[in-house]
Write a protein that holds these residues in place. Structure first.
Motif, mmCIF file in Angstrom:
data_model
loop_
_atom_site.group_PDB
_atom_site.id
_atom_site.type_symbol
_atom_site.label_atom_id
_atom_site.label_comp_id
_atom_site.label_asym_id
_atom_site.label_seq_id
_atom_site.Cartn_x
_atom_site.Cartn_y
_atom_site.Cartn_z
ATOM 1 N N VAL A 23 0.884 -1.169 0.000
ATOM 2 C CA VAL A 23 0.000 0.000 0.000
ATOM 3 C C VAL A 23 0.915 1.210 0.000
ATOM 4 C CG1 VAL A 23 -1.809 1.271 1.212
ATOM 5 C CG2 VAL A 23 -1.782 -1.238 1.283
ATOM 6 N N LEU A 24 0.908 1.974 -1.100
ATOM 7 C CA LEU A 24 1.819 3.093 -1.279
ATOM 8 C C LEU A 24 1.052 4.406 -1.347
ATOM 9 C CD1 LEU A 24 3.978 1.522 -4.143
ATOM 10 C CD2 LEU A 24 4.447 1.434 -1.687
ATOM 11 N N GLY A 54 5.037 7.119 -3.575
ATOM 12 C CA GLY A 54 5.660 5.807 -3.648
ATOM 13 C C GLY A 54 6.210 5.312 -2.335
ATOM 14 N N GLN A 55 5.874 5.970 -1.240
ATOM 15 C CA GLN A 55 6.330 5.534 0.080
ATOM 16 C C GLN A 55 5.395 4.457 0.617
ATOM 17 O OE1 GLN A 55 6.183 9.459 1.898
ATOM 18 N NE2 GLN A 55 8.403 9.507 2.014
ATOM 19 N N LEU A 56 5.978 3.454 1.255
ATOM 20 C CA LEU A 56 5.193 2.337 1.777
ATOM 21 C C LEU A 56 4.412 2.751 3.019
ATOM 22 C CD1 LEU A 56 4.683 -0.782 1.484
ATOM 23 C CD2 LEU A 56 6.375 -1.032 3.303
ATOM 24 N N LEU A 57 3.124 2.428 3.021
ATOM 25 C CA LEU A 57 2.278 2.658 4.191
ATOM 26 C C LEU A 57 1.986 1.358 4.926
ATOM 27 C CD1 LEU A 57 -0.351 5.041 2.529
ATOM 28 C CD2 LEU A 57 1.605 5.710 3.947
ATOM 29 N N ALA A 58 1.762 0.299 4.164
ATOM 30 C CA ALA A 58 1.361 -0.974 4.759
ATOM 31 C C ALA A 58 1.485 -2.070 3.713
ATOM 32 C CB ALA A 58 -0.077 -0.890 5.274
ATOM 33 N N ALA A 59 1.166 -3.290 4.118
ATOM 34 C CA ALA A 59 1.071 -4.418 3.199
ATOM 35 C C ALA A 59 -0.312 -5.037 3.368
ATOM 36 C CB ALA A 59 2.153 -5.452 3.485
ATOM 37 N N LEU A 60 -1.010 -5.193 2.268
ATOM 38 C CA LEU A 60 -2.353 -5.773 2.268
ATOM 39 C C LEU A 60 -2.259 -7.180 1.711
ATOM 40 C CD1 LEU A 60 -5.457 -5.362 2.619
ATOM 41 C CD2 LEU A 60 -5.482 -4.502 0.264
ATOM 42 N N VAL A 103 -5.965 -3.306 -6.612
ATOM 43 C CA VAL A 103 -6.984 -2.257 -6.730
ATOM 44 C C VAL A 103 -7.332 -1.705 -5.348
ATOM 45 C CG1 VAL A 103 -9.402 -1.806 -7.310
ATOM 46 C CG2 VAL A 103 -7.954 -3.071 -8.902
ATOM 47 N N ALA A 104 -7.513 -2.606 -4.373
ATOM 48 C CA ALA A 104 -7.833 -2.177 -3.015
ATOM 49 C C ALA A 104 -6.695 -1.378 -2.417
ATOM 50 C CB ALA A 104 -8.150 -3.386 -2.136
ATOM 51 N N ALA A 105 -5.455 -1.854 -2.593
ATOM 52 C CA ALA A 105 -4.293 -1.156 -2.030
ATOM 53 C C ALA A 105 -4.132 0.226 -2.642
ATOM 54 C CB ALA A 105 -3.032 -1.983 -2.262
ATOM 55 N N ALA A 106 -4.351 0.337 -3.945
ATOM 56 C CA ALA A 106 -4.226 1.644 -4.596
ATOM 57 C C ALA A 106 -5.279 2.623 -4.071
ATOM 58 C CB ALA A 106 -4.367 1.476 -6.120
ATOM 59 N N ALA A 107 -6.490 2.135 -3.847
ATOM 60 C CA ALA A 107 -7.550 3.007 -3.331
ATOM 61 C C ALA A 107 -7.234 3.478 -1.920
ATOM 62 C CB ALA A 107 -8.881 2.243 -3.345
ATOM 63 N N VAL A 108 -6.706 2.577 -1.088
ATOM 64 C CA VAL A 108 -6.322 2.968 0.273
ATOM 65 C C VAL A 108 -5.218 4.018 0.221
ATOM 66 C CG1 VAL A 108 -5.330 2.179 2.454
ATOM 67 C CG2 VAL A 108 -7.020 0.769 1.266
ATOM 68 N N GLY A 109 -4.217 3.790 -0.618
ATOM 69 C CA GLY A 109 -3.114 4.741 -0.736
ATOM 70 C C GLY A 109 -3.581 6.125 -1.170
ATOM 71 N N ARG A 110 -4.528 6.169 -2.109
ATOM 72 C CA ARG A 110 -5.050 7.460 -2.569
ATOM 73 C C ARG A 110 -5.772 8.189 -1.449
ATOM 74 N NH1 ARG A 110 -6.471 4.532 -7.218
ATOM 75 N NH2 ARG A 110 -8.612 4.331 -6.455
ATOM 76 N N GLU A 111 -6.585 7.462 -0.688
ATOM 77 C CA GLU A 111 -7.344 8.119 0.387
ATOM 78 C C GLU A 111 -6.428 8.600 1.511
ATOM 79 O OE1 GLU A 111 -11.043 6.933 1.867
ATOM 80 O OE2 GLU A 111 -11.590 5.739 0.120
ATOM 81 N N ILE A 112 -5.436 7.783 1.839
ATOM 82 C CA ILE A 112 -4.469 8.221 2.854
ATOM 83 C C ILE A 112 -3.733 9.459 2.369
ATOM 84 C CG2 ILE A 112 -2.276 7.639 3.982
ATOM 85 C CD1 ILE A 112 -4.500 6.284 5.358
ATOM 86 N N GLY A 113 -3.359 9.478 1.090
ATOM 87 C CA GLY A 113 -2.667 10.642 0.524
ATOM 88 C C GLY A 113 -3.512 11.892 0.569
ATOM 89 N N SER A 114 -4.817 11.753 0.410
ATOM 90 C CA SER A 114 -5.698 12.910 0.439
ATOM 91 C C SER A 114 -5.772 13.552 1.819
ATOM 92 C CB SER A 114 -7.104 12.526 -0.018
ATOM 93 O OG SER A 114 -7.760 11.686 0.938
ATOM 94 N N LEU A 115 -5.371 12.778 2.848
ATOM 95 C CA LEU A 115 -5.362 13.316 4.216
ATOM 96 C C LEU A 115 -4.101 14.128 4.493
ATOM 97 C CD1 LEU A 115 -6.626 10.199 6.222
ATOM 98 C CD2 LEU A 115 -7.958 12.153 5.446
ATOM 99 N N GLY A 116 -3.149 14.060 3.566
ATOM 100 C CA GLY A 116 -1.894 14.804 3.754
ATOM 101 C C GLY A 116 -0.945 14.077 4.647
#
Length: 262
Positions: free
Chosen positions: A218-219, A223-229, A249-262
């Motif tokens: 989960v990036l 491109g920084q690692l947040l987690a592993a799904l 697909v799930a990991a990319a969606a999580v990464g986008r939402e986390i990124g939107s939080l700054g």
């Protein structure tokens, strides 16, 4: 009684192992005696694993018990609910679990297998969320468990993005969980590189017999690692080519939402 950094009054030669340590550090060592393989411990076991004299250990456990950091049933101590409650306040857990939950449910619906979310914590893969159906059998790991990085698919994903010092320490302690656990450094290095290059990692019976694992990173947007799904299969791995895209697909969606939080 408040904790202090002053040495205990009346320390004797038998307490030499604890000499020079603050009360706070001794209490933390006591809590550090617990891990995924030692979720309940007796006083003597905690004393030995934390390198704390029994008398000091007993006194500090009394204070930790009163505060809620540990709990006691019979002769055994456990990690207390208050520590768990504090852990849930950590942003990395709170945000990831909140955002990843619905997507993990989607993966569960698509695969009918156990879905796990791991983060890197020191030299371990920490399981912070888990979803499963009713027909997957006994879980291999529970939320809050810490696994060696080299034994699971999620751990190998985390190793692929881990700092060099984390990798070095992981490679220095390649314990064997099953006859199939990869403990040969060269082979493990190749697997980690393949996981980084391919965008996913696979394991077969390395953490527990009769199970297989598949995990993706989960990036965030940088491109920084947040987690592993990941998904754990009970029995043979079925159709990994269908599961990998669902995880990605799930990991990319999580990464986008986390990124939107700054």
């Amino acid at each position: 009684m408040e904790w202090t950094d002053l040495p205990e009054v009346g320390a004797v030669a038998g307490q030499a192992a604890a000499k020079g340590k603050s009360v706070t550090s001794r209490a933390l060592n006591i809590l550090g005696a617990f891990d995924a393989g030692h979720v309940k411990l007796t006083l003597s076991e905690i004393s030995r694993r934390s390198d704390t004299p029994v008398a000091t250990c007993h006194r500090l456990l009394g204070e930790l018990l009163e505060w809620g950091a540990v709990a006691k049933r019979g002769n055994h101590y456990y990690v207390g609910h208050r520590l768990w409650s504090l852990g849930l306040l950590a942003p990395v857990e709170k945000d990831l679990k909140t955002i990843a939950g619905p997507y993990m449910q989607d993966v569960l619906f698509a695969t009918r297998q156990v879905v796990n979310l791991f983060v890197l914590e020191g030299q371990h893969a920490l399981l912070i969320e888990r979803f499963s159906g009713t027909a997957v059998g006994k879980p291999v790991a529970q939320v809050g468990d810490r696994l060696p990085l080299h034994v699971s698919a999620a751990g190998k994903v985390l190793l692929g993005y881990a700092p060099a010092e984390v990798r070095a320490k992981a490679f220095a302690s390649l314990i064997r969980r099953t006859p199939y656990t990869v403990t040969e450094p060269g082979k493990l290095h190749r697997q980690i590189q393949e996981a980084r290059d391919n965008g996913y990692a696979l394991t077969r019976e390395e953490q527990a017999l009769g199970t297989s694992g598949l995990a993706v990173p989960v990036l965030n947007g940088s491109g920084q690692l947040l987690a592993a799904l990941g998904v754990v299969f009970i029995g043979p791995m079925r159709e990994p080519e269908r599961v990998i895209p669902a995880l990605q697909v799930a990991a990319a969606a999580v990464g986008r939402e986390i990124g939107s939080l700054g």
